[in-house]
Write a protein that holds these residues in place. Structure first.
Motif, PDB file in Angstrom:
ATOM      1  N   ASP A   1       0.819  -1.225   0.000  1.00  0.00           N
ATOM      2  CA  ASP A   1       0.000   0.000   0.000  1.00  0.00           C
ATOM      3  C   ASP A   1       0.848   1.269   0.000  1.00  0.00           C
ATOM      4  N   HIS A   2       2.143   1.100  -0.040  1.00  0.00           N
ATOM      5  CA  HIS A   2       3.065   2.241  -0.047  1.00  0.00           C
ATOM      6  C   HIS A   2       4.055   2.056  -1.204  1.00  0.00           C
ATOM      7  N   PRO A   3       3.586   2.263  -2.435  1.00  0.00           N
ATOM      8  CA  PRO A   3       4.396   1.918  -3.616  1.00  0.00           C
ATOM      9  C   PRO A   3       5.716   2.674  -3.717  1.00  0.00           C
ATOM     10  N   TRP A   4       5.781   3.902  -3.211  1.00  0.00           N
ATOM     11  CA  TRP A   4       7.043   4.639  -3.298  1.00  0.00           C
ATOM     12  C   TRP A   4       8.059   4.106  -2.291  1.00  0.00           C
ATOM     13  N   ALA A   5       7.590   3.701  -1.124  1.00  0.00           N
ATOM     14  CA  ALA A   5       8.490   3.049  -0.165  1.00  0.00           C
ATOM     15  C   ALA A   5       8.958   1.713  -0.724  1.00  0.00           C
ATOM     16  N   ARG A   6       8.056   1.011  -1.379  1.00  0.00           N
ATOM     17  CA  ARG A   6       8.414  -0.279  -1.989  1.00  0.00           C
ATOM     18  C   ARG A   6       9.452  -0.082  -3.081  1.00  0.00           C
ATOM     19  N   LEU A   7       9.274   0.944  -3.917  1.00  0.00           N
ATOM     20  CA  LEU A   7      10.262   1.238  -4.960  1.00  0.00           C
ATOM     21  C   LEU A   7      11.618   1.530  -4.338  1.00  0.00           C
ATOM     22  N   GLY A   8      11.637   2.347  -3.289  1.00  0.00           N
ATOM     23  CA  GLY A   8      12.908   2.671  -2.644  1.00  0.00           C
ATOM     24  C   GLY A   8      13.598   1.434  -2.104  1.00  0.00           C
TER      25      GLY A   8
ATOM     26  N   GLY B   1       0.130   9.067   0.114  1.00  0.00           N
ATOM     27  CA  GLY B   1      -0.362  10.413  -0.115  1.00  0.00           C
ATOM     28  C   GLY B   1      -0.254  10.873  -1.560  1.00  0.00           C
ATOM     29  N   PHE B   2       0.804  10.491  -2.268  1.00  0.00           N
ATOM     30  CA  PHE B   2       0.985  10.913  -3.652  1.00  0.00           C
ATOM     31  C   PHE B   2       0.052  10.108  -4.543  1.00  0.00           C
ATOM     32  N   PRO B   3      -0.733  10.761  -5.404  1.00  0.00           N
ATOM     33  CA  PRO B   3      -1.778  10.044  -6.162  1.00  0.00           C
ATOM     34  C   PRO B   3      -1.243   9.073  -7.207  1.00  0.00           C
ATOM     35  N   LEU B   4      -0.042   9.307  -7.728  1.00  0.00           N
ATOM     36  CA  LEU B   4       0.508   8.455  -8.780  1.00  0.00           C
ATOM     37  C   LEU B   4       1.527   7.481  -8.196  1.00  0.00           C
ATOM     38  N   SER B   5       1.474   6.260  -8.653  1.00  0.00           N
ATOM     39  CA  SER B   5       2.447   5.260  -8.238  1.00  0.00           C
ATOM     40  C   SER B   5       3.687   5.367  -9.112  1.00  0.00           C
ATOM     41  N   PRO B   6       4.804   4.732  -8.717  1.00  0.00           N
ATOM     42  CA  PRO B   6       5.989   4.716  -9.589  1.00  0.00           C
ATOM     43  C   PRO B   6       5.684   4.142 -10.965  1.00  0.00           C
ATOM     44  N   SER B   7       4.847   3.118 -11.030  1.00  0.00           N
ATOM     45  CA  SER B   7       4.484   2.544 -12.334  1.00  0.00           C
ATOM     46  C   SER B   7       3.707   3.544 -13.173  1.00  0.00           C
TER      47      SER B   7
ATOM     48  N   ILE C   1       4.993   4.923 -16.772  1.00  0.00           N
ATOM     49  CA  ILE C   1       4.160   4.812 -17.981  1.00  0.00           C
ATOM     50  C   ILE C   1       4.002   6.178 -18.644  1.00  0.00           C
ATOM     51  N   ILE C   2       3.834   7.215 -17.834  1.00  0.00           N
ATOM     52  CA  ILE C   2       3.762   8.574 -18.390  1.00  0.00           C
ATOM     53  C   ILE C   2       5.060   8.920 -19.107  1.00  0.00           C
ATOM     54  N   LEU C   3       6.179   8.560 -18.497  1.00  0.00           N
ATOM     55  CA  LEU C   3       7.473   8.809 -19.133  1.00  0.00           C
ATOM     56  C   LEU C   3       7.603   8.007 -20.422  1.00  0.00           C
ATOM     57  N   LEU C   4       7.075   6.798 -20.445  1.00  0.00           N
ATOM     58  CA  LEU C   4       7.104   5.982 -21.660  1.00  0.00           C
ATOM     59  C   LEU C   4       6.301   6.643 -22.774  1.00  0.00           C
TER      60      LEU C   4
ATOM     61  N   ALA D   1      15.720 -12.481 -13.760  1.00  0.00           N
ATOM     62  CA  ALA D   1      15.468 -13.879 -13.409  1.00  0.00           C
ATOM     63  C   ALA D   1      16.095 -14.234 -12.065  1.00  0.00           C
ATOM     64  N   PHE D   2      17.074 -13.458 -11.624  1.00  0.00           N
ATOM     65  CA  PHE D   2      17.787 -13.744 -10.372  1.00  0.00           C
ATOM     66  C   PHE D   2      17.506 -12.705  -9.292  1.00  0.00           C
ATOM     67  N   GLN D   3      17.278 -11.451  -9.697  1.00  0.00           N
ATOM     68  CA  GLN D   3      16.993 -10.374  -8.749  1.00  0.00           C
ATOM     69  C   GLN D   3      15.731  -9.657  -9.189  1.00  0.00           C
ATOM     70  N   LYS D   4      14.772  -9.555  -8.296  1.00  0.00           N
ATOM     71  CA  LYS D   4      13.494  -8.945  -8.648  1.00  0.00           C
ATOM     72  C   LYS D   4      13.588  -7.418  -8.600  1.00  0.00           C
ATOM     73  N   TYR D   5      13.046  -6.772  -9.644  1.00  0.00           N
ATOM     74  CA  TYR D   5      12.998  -5.312  -9.706  1.00  0.00           C
ATOM     75  C   TYR D   5      11.552  -4.855  -9.578  1.00  0.00           C
ATOM     76  N   ASP D   6      11.397  -3.597  -9.227  1.00  0.00           N
ATOM     77  CA  ASP D   6      10.078  -2.983  -9.238  1.00  0.00           C
ATOM     78  C   ASP D   6       9.594  -2.863 -10.683  1.00  0.00           C
ATOM     79  N   GLU D   7       8.289  -2.936 -10.853  1.00  0.00           N
ATOM     80  CA  GLU D   7       7.708  -2.834 -12.196  1.00  0.00           C
ATOM     81  C   GLU D   7       8.133  -1.549 -12.896  1.00  0.00           C
ATOM     82  N   ALA D   8       8.244  -0.469 -12.133  1.00  0.00           N
ATOM     83  CA  ALA D   8       8.638   0.812 -12.724  1.00  0.00           C
ATOM     84  C   ALA D   8      10.041   0.748 -13.318  1.00  0.00           C
ATOM     85  N   VAL D   9      10.928  -0.030 -12.697  1.00  0.00           N
ATOM     86  CA  VAL D   9      12.294  -0.168 -13.199  1.00  0.00           C
ATOM     87  C   VAL D   9      12.302  -0.911 -14.530  1.00  0.00           C
TER      88      VAL D   9
END
Length: 406
Positions: A193-200, A262-268, A272-275, A369-377
């Motif tokens: 529930d805290h996607p920016w903390a998860r990204l960090g 609190g921030f309305p947009l998630s890292p993903s 996607i906006i940057l994409l 395949a060996f180290q999991k990244y955040d979807e945004a990465v």
């Protein structure tokens, strides 16, 4: 990890509990009666909303039914420490053990709307004495401070060790049939529930955070330790087995609170906006047969800054951050080569670093395949890879000079 101020009064309470005075009057309990009245419990606290409280907390309660009631806490820290954030990132943060009264402890968690569960332990009189004596020694000014490590030496493992190491009986846990879990898997269960903390977390945690963990290692999380204690048994000196936990109850129940970030947009969402912006830039370039080199400069600068942070983690004392495959994607070399790359692009030529960077990104994606990244990465990897390929095709097939790879 709670920020609670230790009190000298509480220290005296622990000290008094360790005394074994003889009875002075008929109404005064004997030493044995006094220790029989003492309950030692593991307190497990539910997650909070602050970054440092997302994963819960653990403490030890020492309750003398004749009147004294204290809580021992290994999660004391202060943001006022010099360079606190940098020290935390590099594994140089010192936490303290502190003691507070039970009413003060429970009042703070009630105010925060967090649940607190108590597990009263089945301990002998001698075990109680050793634990309280160890707490008294641990609370001496020269012993209170310790070098904090989130996975291996935190408020939960310290409380566990204080209880386990001062118990004569052998403590055993049932064999678990669950699938092995990594450190990253376990913390993902708490920061969804805290996607920016998860990204960090996912950016800083390296390959070692995806290794399978042992039961002892999994007990860094308060709820894992609580569950293990609930199923643990004590083997007495005569071979008798009893449950480690005598009784369990909730001291506080959680209140319903909004857990959204609190921030309305998630890292993903942001990636996607940057994409979309990157696709729009590429379409514009192909239609006008020109290179918007400023956009490439911006991407390389941001990529290089992130890469510097990951490179700095090589020197961190946290054992799970030093080997991070994401450094191939978030590469500090991008800062070094941003100027020569832009000079080449302005002349409608490709610099060799872009070709190298393309292969580094591809290797980083394979490393998933060996180290999991955040979807945004992963989306960022697509952006950078697509941007390089677009420049290569546009320059080599349409607008480039013959000396394109100088």
């Amino acid at each position: 990890m709670k920020q609670i101020k230790p009190t000298f009064k509480a220290y005296l309470v622990v000290f008094l509990l360790s005394l074994t005075c003889q009875a002075k009057a008929d109404n005064t309990p004997t030493a044995n009666e006094r220790w029989d009245s003492v309950e030692i419990s593991l307190l497990t606290c539910g997650p909070g909303q602050e970054i440092w409280s997302l994963y819960g907390h653990t403490a030890i309660r020492v309750h003398d039914k004749y009147g004294e009631d204290i809580v021992v806490n290994y999660g004391i820290f202060s943001f006022r420490q010099k360079f606190f954030i940098l020290r935390f990132v590099f594994g140089l943060t010192d936490y303290q053990m502190g003691i507070t009264t039970y009413p003060e402890f429970i009042a703070e968690y009630r105010q925060e709307g967090r649940w607190v569960k108590q597990q009263v332990l089945n301990l002998t009189r001698e075990d109680k004495f050793r634990i309280v004596e160890a707490i008294e020694k641990n609370y001496l000014p020269e012993n209170r401070e310790y070098r904090y490590n989130y996975f291996y030496d935190n408020c939960t493992t310290r409380a566990r060790d204080m209880l386990i190491r001062n118990t004569n009986e052998k403590i055993s846990y049932p064999e678990s049939q669950e699938v092995k879990k990594s450190f990253r898997d376990m913390i993902h269960a708490y920061n969804s529930d805290h996607p920016w903390a998860r990204l960090g977390n996912d950016l800083l945690l390296g390959l070692k955070a995806d290794f399978n963990t042992t039961k002892d290692e999994q007990q860094f999380l308060p709820e894992n330790l609580m569950s293990d204690f609930d199923n643990a048994t004590l083997t007495t000196t005569d071979g008798k087995k009893i449950k480690l936990v005598g009784n369990t109850k909730y001291l506080l129940h959680a209140e319903d609170r909004d857990s959204r970030s609190g921030f309305p947009l998630s890292p993903s969402d942001c990636s996607i906006i940057l994409l979309i912006i990157t696709i729009a830039v590429c379409v514009f370039e192909w239609s006008r047969k020109k290179i918007l080199w400023g956009y490439d400069a911006l991407l390389l600068i941001l990529d290089g800054i992130a890469g510097l942070i990951l490179f700095a983690m090589v020197f961190s004392q946290h054992p799970t951050v030093s080997l991070n495959l994401q450094i191939l994607l978030l590469c500090p070399l991008s800062l070094v080569f941003v100027t020569p790359v832009v000079k080449k692009l302005r002349r409608r030529q490709l610099h060799w670093y872009l070709t190298l960077f393309k292969y580094l990104i591809a290797i980083a994606v394979i490393g998933y395949a060996f180290q999991k990244y955040d979807e945004a990465v992963l989306i960022l990897a697509l952006i950078l890879l697509g941007r390089i390929v677009s420049n290569e095709i546009l320059i080599t097939k349409h607008i480039g000079n013959t000396d394109k790879n100088e």
